[in-house]
Design an enzyme around this catalytic site. Sequence first.
Site, PDB file in Angstrom:
ATOM      1  CE  LYS A  36      41.821  37.526  32.477  1.00 33.32           C
ATOM      2  NZ  LYS A  36      41.020  38.537  33.469  1.00 33.32           N
ATOM      3  CD  GLU A  68      46.405  42.258  37.769  1.00 30.67           C
ATOM      4  OE1 GLU A  68      46.933  43.064  37.490  1.00 30.67           O
ATOM      5  OE2 GLU A  68      45.049  41.616  36.858  1.00 30.67           O
ATOM      6  CB  SER A 125      36.225  33.494  29.119  1.00 33.17           C
ATOM      7  OG  SER A 125      36.437  32.297  29.963  1.00 33.17           O
TER       8      SER A 125
END
Lengths: 257, 402
Positions: free
Chosen positions: B98, B120, B386
Amino acid sequence: MQNRIDQLFAKKQHGVLNIYCTAGFPKLNDTLPVMTALQQHGADLIELGMPFSDPLADGPVIQDSSTKALQNGMSLHTLFTQLAGFRQTIHVPVILMGYFNPVLTYGVEAFCAKCAEVGIDGIIVPDLPMAEYESEYRTVFEKYNLHLIFLVTPETSEERIRKIDSLSKGFLYAVSSSSTTGKDKNMNDQQAYFERLKSLQLSNPVLIGFGIKDKATFDTASAYANGAIIGTAFIKAIEHSQDIDKTVETFISGIIQ
Amino acid sequence: MDIAINTGNSRYQVDKNGYYGRFGGAYIPEMLYPNVHELQTKYLDILSDPSFQQEFEALLKDYVGRPSPLYFAKRLSEKYKAKIYLKREDLNHTGAHKVNNTIGQILLAKRLGKTRIIAETGAGQHGVATATVCALMGLECVVYMGSIDIERQAPNVARMKMLGATVVPATSGSKTLKDATNEAIRDWINNPVDTHYILGTAAGPHPYPDMVARFQSVISEEIKKQLLEKTGSAHPDYVVACIGGGSNAAGAFFHYLDEEEVKLVAVEAGGKGVHSGFSAATTQLGTIGIIHASKTLLMQTSDGQIVEPHSISAGLDYPGIGPMHAHLYESGRAQFLDATDEEALAAGYELSLLEGIIPAMESAHALAKLKDLPLNTDDVVVVCLSGRGDKDLDTYIRNMKK
């Protein structure tokens, strides 16, 4: 037949009162009683909200009314069933307001055809982009004599306002401030924007919405535009109403008398 | 580590109107038009500015710790009888991919003169990555998080607060990621001038899907270089990634989109089973519609109401997929599989035992499909790992006792 919205503005250019209510709220079968009371007590236009699970442009009060209406069992199919035959008693223009996803899922042409069949005059879909409307859907809306009403905001450029004005029919919905529905912002700060809108001499009538909640805000908006739209304050008023007719009468008399 | 700028006329990249095939666009209310239009007209110029690229590259290297390793997983390879490489996004600062996107977007926000950041978050990974870069740049940060997720993800809520962010509970609708995203969009409507919205996945109105994919494309750019060094070829047989909104998959697939000999595999969250009523397998359960201002595939009722998905992984618990992925699905360029909660848990335990790596529940979904791919011993498979599994320890522990 001439569109009822155009008939209205041909007769009345000042102080037009448009009241928003969510279909199926506060109870599933309150849709028609609320509309009947609104006409009876002096609303010039009725804006009926089609409830949606994810109403992006709305503040908490209208969101909650939408959630409640869905819990009550409201859907587009149910709404059209409720609206069948409503033109026998209700003669003021009626606009449906809602988000694009349910309309797209229903089928845009099927939706327009059904609106025309029951007697709807205009549509507000805040998340339908102007360019997409123009290239994909304008001919369908016009075929069924439905006016698509676009929004303009204090941040909308003059060039874009003129473009929106050229695509809009019925009236322009001037959002009084950059906000979701129901936010209190100082109306005095917005007067420069209202003056600017007025000076543009647009081809459509203009109604001001967002933050209109009482006689004072309605009168201020009406001084600059052809009238105003009240949503959140009305939803709050009828939320716990025991007597819809009485509540609507009291609410409207507080605005226009 | 350049941000992909010249992607040519790929049929899988966004077109000039913001669409991927019939998916994409910007279905925004007029109140958002100035913000979104500003991004649409400026993002490519900003991203291609050499000084922007230098700053992005330096932060990815020294702050995030890139390039992330491409690790040959020997024991996992023996088990599945193929050559399996793990792209270690779990080793990034903040523990997931991220941060690649939040670094990019915070630099963009500064160039746009914005002073306030909103985001968010579902599981809290994107919220933490956003709070981190806001602390780094000294910008105000407000993170919207579903009130149910706030209860489920207490450590990440604490991290965000420690990093100086304000965490605002989203109490509307189903009180999870979808509603947190709605609240962030509403905040942006109410603060149109000073605020930039750092959206965390490859979804939302154009240009977000493309912008997020470009920032994440560093993943496949590195895979190509690293694989060439290790195997003599930059082209694996398979690239496998999990998909919720689709940001890590977008990054892992990006530089392989036009190389059709590379098979792209996206793994959705099957939840308790695709047809159990508790699933987030959007391509199987979804139909075309509009979610968060993008035309894409989403899970909805016959009346067009968006439904609440289910996944054991909060990061995949999203009722839509990004428009690029909807197009990859419809065009057949990527294969879409789904892994159930149970399969993902098993894969998480397996990777821990075989390789000493505890994966995030999201990444475990990608690993779970190794068993279903028709692999040959010579096949080279890259799995995008990830994120790391620290945030999911409670879930792992709870299910171990069974």
